[in-house]
Scaffold this active site. Structure first.
Site, mmCIF file in Angstrom:
data_model
loop_
_atom_site.group_PDB
_atom_site.id
_atom_site.type_symbol
_atom_site.label_atom_id
_atom_site.label_comp_id
_atom_site.label_asym_id
_atom_site.label_seq_id
_atom_site.Cartn_x
_atom_site.Cartn_y
_atom_site.Cartn_z
ATOM 1 N N PHE A 162 64.638 28.195 -25.632
ATOM 2 C CA PHE A 162 64.881 28.439 -27.062
ATOM 3 C C PHE A 162 63.975 27.614 -27.964
ATOM 4 O O PHE A 162 63.815 27.926 -29.140
ATOM 5 C CB PHE A 162 66.354 28.130 -27.406
ATOM 6 C CG PHE A 162 66.660 26.657 -27.545
ATOM 7 C CD1 PHE A 162 66.390 25.981 -28.723
ATOM 8 C CD2 PHE A 162 67.197 25.923 -26.484
ATOM 9 C CE1 PHE A 162 66.652 24.622 -28.860
ATOM 10 C CE2 PHE A 162 67.455 24.564 -26.608
ATOM 11 C CZ PHE A 162 67.180 23.915 -27.797
ATOM 12 N N LYS A 186 60.969 37.704 -21.199
ATOM 13 C CA LYS A 186 62.406 37.519 -21.460
ATOM 14 C C LYS A 186 62.538 36.285 -22.346
ATOM 15 O O LYS A 186 62.515 35.160 -21.871
ATOM 16 C CB LYS A 186 63.141 37.328 -20.127
ATOM 17 C CG LYS A 186 64.586 37.798 -20.122
ATOM 18 C CD LYS A 186 65.497 37.098 -21.103
ATOM 19 C CE LYS A 186 65.948 35.735 -20.654
ATOM 20 N NZ LYS A 186 66.731 35.022 -21.684
ATOM 21 N N GLU A 189 67.886 34.113 -25.400
ATOM 22 C CA GLU A 189 68.816 34.924 -26.196
ATOM 23 C C GLU A 189 69.229 34.199 -27.481
ATOM 24 O O GLU A 189 69.812 34.794 -28.381
ATOM 25 C CB GLU A 189 70.053 35.300 -25.365
ATOM 26 C CG GLU A 189 70.948 34.137 -24.928
ATOM 27 C CD GLU A 189 70.479 33.455 -23.641
ATOM 28 O OE1 GLU A 189 69.256 33.345 -23.423
ATOM 29 O OE2 GLU A 189 71.356 33.010 -22.866
ATOM 30 N N SER A 239 65.249 24.607 -18.506
ATOM 31 C CA SER A 239 65.844 23.398 -17.924
ATOM 32 C C SER A 239 65.572 23.315 -16.423
ATOM 33 O O SER A 239 65.316 24.338 -15.765
ATOM 34 C CB SER A 239 67.357 23.412 -18.162
ATOM 35 O OG SER A 239 67.927 24.536 -17.510
ATOM 36 N N CYS A 294 60.405 19.375 -24.709
ATOM 37 C CA CYS A 294 60.308 18.807 -23.362
ATOM 38 C C CYS A 294 59.361 17.616 -23.350
ATOM 39 O O CYS A 294 59.321 16.865 -22.388
ATOM 40 C CB CYS A 294 59.837 19.862 -22.368
ATOM 41 S SG CYS A 294 58.138 20.365 -22.640
ATOM 42 N N GLU A 386 68.607 14.038 -19.332
ATOM 43 C CA GLU A 386 67.961 14.645 -20.499
ATOM 44 C C GLU A 386 69.002 14.889 -21.584
ATOM 45 O O GLU A 386 69.995 15.578 -21.354
ATOM 46 C CB GLU A 386 67.290 15.976 -20.108
ATOM 47 C CG GLU A 386 66.544 16.600 -21.281
ATOM 48 C CD GLU A 386 65.759 17.853 -20.902
ATOM 49 O OE1 GLU A 386 66.263 18.658 -20.108
ATOM 50 O OE2 GLU A 386 64.634 18.005 -21.428
#
Ligand code: NAD
Length: 495
Positions: A162, A186, A189, A239, A294, A386
């Site tokens: 995202f 993809k 969402e 992730s 990240c 994280e």
């Protein structure tokens, strides 16, 4: 999302449904499922996203395979030409796209704009492949030549997180499409709208229908992509937990896989670090994109007495204005996770010297302010897991070797940074640190094109990097052609 995004402010704007894009047309998911999409700055539903399954992926694969048959025969320069046109269109629509990304992701406008600028840089690399994508050849014996051609794989796929809509997709698309493949994207969402705009821009740039497809959805769509026998390669960014699963699942069907995962990035401050250079850089590293990067700094290893710099970092973090300098947190679940780490660290004895809990930002959205946890120890989850929020945990150590031991012991290996004025200290750290991307006085050491992006250890599953020339190698396969046209005077083991 088939029409341009017209809002040029943070004013809440509804978007309708993000549909799939298959074979050059917007279509709903075959099963009809949808999910609400929130604008994080307002914490309000801005639209819905199609939730796809195996039948949708199969339809996209069929459209992609049909289009790829002709595309693989188009000369590489003509394929790259689409990206020249795309670059012009992205520059034309930069403002629109920056606002759209800001709305779907919660970034500030400036951060949205920066992410589109980086997207454009990736597109430029695609343009260069018309020249740089040459194969290699060598006369290996008298009259015998070996040549390597970079051949497309066929239908390939990409799965994005995202935090950087559009940009992460463009880490993959130029090399894959200029390489002669057809692509199934993809998006997350949580941020599906900008991919629909990208589909229309590709069409406007002249990319034939079926070469770029968007399948929206979540785990079902991802699993269908990983399982589909006619998808030959998949890149994933997200992730570590999901990346590891997707890597295993895709590899089981014989796909070439590259999965970039999560991170726990360490910044080390040596006593000789430049105060003016270091403090703002550290603040930018852990608060940029609200820490949802990240590459964001997460653990600050303060070596010896660096108190003056820490004072500046604390002052700098307190000045960050929510909604102007720093964007929103993606959703309530992320808020709960981040606040949970801060509460837990406090309970375990960390000092919350800058407290972003209960911060109130504009427009009633999901906000956590910059947070600095001091006197952390390595048995606290905030120093080892994280957090993915605007939180930095300071661990005080006596020596550089102690800092390196902590960094080396963490299972991730995305990024690390050393702040110092000494070349010797910089070299000592850069040659020992367990991270794929290392900064010297650069807290977000993203390698820019043509260099490849990718971490080590639990931050990446698979070989090579995702951007730059490594991406070209990933999305193509080398065909080795050995030729001889006449009888030769010499004799070798080849006969
Ligand atoms: P995520 O792993 O939750 O989601 C990534 C993608 O996987 C999304 O498209 C999502 O729909 C899909 N997905 C989610 N759960 C799934 C499941 N159970 N099975 C199959 N697919 C699933 O990641 P996120 O929250 O969107 O992004 C944040 C994470 O991404 C952080 O860990 C961050 O460090 C990482 N990230 C890494 C890089 C990198 O280059 N290493 C870059 C950006 C983000």
């Amino acid at each position: 999302m088939s029409k341009p995004f017209s809002t040029r402010s943070y004013a809440f704007t509804e978007q309708g449904e993000a549909l799939n894009w298959i074979g050059g047309a917007f279509v709903p998911a075959i099963g009809g499922g949808t999910l609400a999409v929130e604008n994080p700055r307002h914490a309000k539903v801005m639209g819905r996203v199609a939730m796809s399954g195996p039948a949708d992926v199969d339809a996209a694969v069929k459209a992609a395979a049909a289009a790829q048959k002709a595309w693989r025969l188009v000369p590489v320069r003509e394929r790259a030409d689409i990206f020249y046109k795309l670059k012009v269109l992205l520059q034309r629509d930069l403002e629109e796209l920056a606002w759209l990304i800001s709305h779907e992701n919660g970034k500030t406008y400036a951060e949205g704009k920066a992410s589109v600028e980086k997207t454009i840089e990736c597109v430029e690399f695609g343009c260069s492949l018309g020249n740089m994508g040459a194969g290699e050849q060598l006369d290996v014996s008298r009259g015998v030549n070996c040549r390597v051609d970079h051949e497309p794989l066929g239908v390939v796929g990409g799965i994005a997180p995202f935090n950087f809509p559009l940009m992460v997709a463009m880490w993959m698309l130029p090399q894959a499409i200029v390489g002669g493949n057809a692509f199934i994207m993809k998006p997350s969402e949580l941020v599906p709208f900008s991919s629909g705009r990208l589909a229309l821009l590709f069409k406007e740039a002249g990319l034939p229908d079926g070469l770029f497809n968007v399948i929206n959805g979540g785990a079902d769509a991802v699993n269908a992509i990983a399982d589909h026998p006619d998808i030959k390669a998949v890149a994933f960014v997200g992730s570590t937990r999901v990346g590891k699963m997707v890597y295993a699942r895709g590899s089981a069907t014989g796909k070439t896989m590259l999965c970039l995962g999560g991170a726990k990035n360490h910044l080390m401050i040596a006593p000789d670090a430049d105060r003016a250079l270091t403090a703002p850089n550290v603040v930018a590293s852990f608060t940029g994109c609200a820490g949802q990067r990240c590459m964001a700094a997460s653990v600050l290893l303060a070596v010896g007495n660096v108190d003056a710099i820490l004072t500046d970092i604390i002052a700098g973090a307190k000045k960050v204005r929510l909604g102007e300098d720093m964007g929103a947190i993606i959703n309530q679940a992320a808020m709960d996770r981040i606040n949970g780490y801060i509460n837990d660290a406090e309970k375990r004895g960390a000092k919350v010297v800058v407290d972003g809990r209960n911060a109130v930002g504009p427009d009633g959205g999901y906000w956590i302010g910059p947070t600095i946890l001091d006197h952390c120890t390595m048995d606290m989850p905030c120093t080892t897991e994280e957090i993915f929020g605007p939180v930095i945990s300071i661990v005080r150590v006596k020596t550089l070797d102690e800092a390196l031991a902590i960094e080396n012991a963490n299972p991730y290996g995305n990024a690390a940074c050393i702040y110092t004025s000494s070349g010797a200290v910089a070299n000592y750290v850069t040659s020992r640190v367990e991270a794929g991307m290392v900064g010297v006085n650069v807290g977000v050491p993203v390698p820019r094109e043509p260099f490849g992006f990718g971490g080590w250890n639990l931050s990446k599953f698979g070989a090579g990097n995702i951007t730059g020339y490594d991406g070209w190698r990933f999305w193509t396969r080398p065909r080795k052609v050995t030729t001889k046209w006449a009888v030769q005077s010499d004799t070798t083991w080849m006969g």
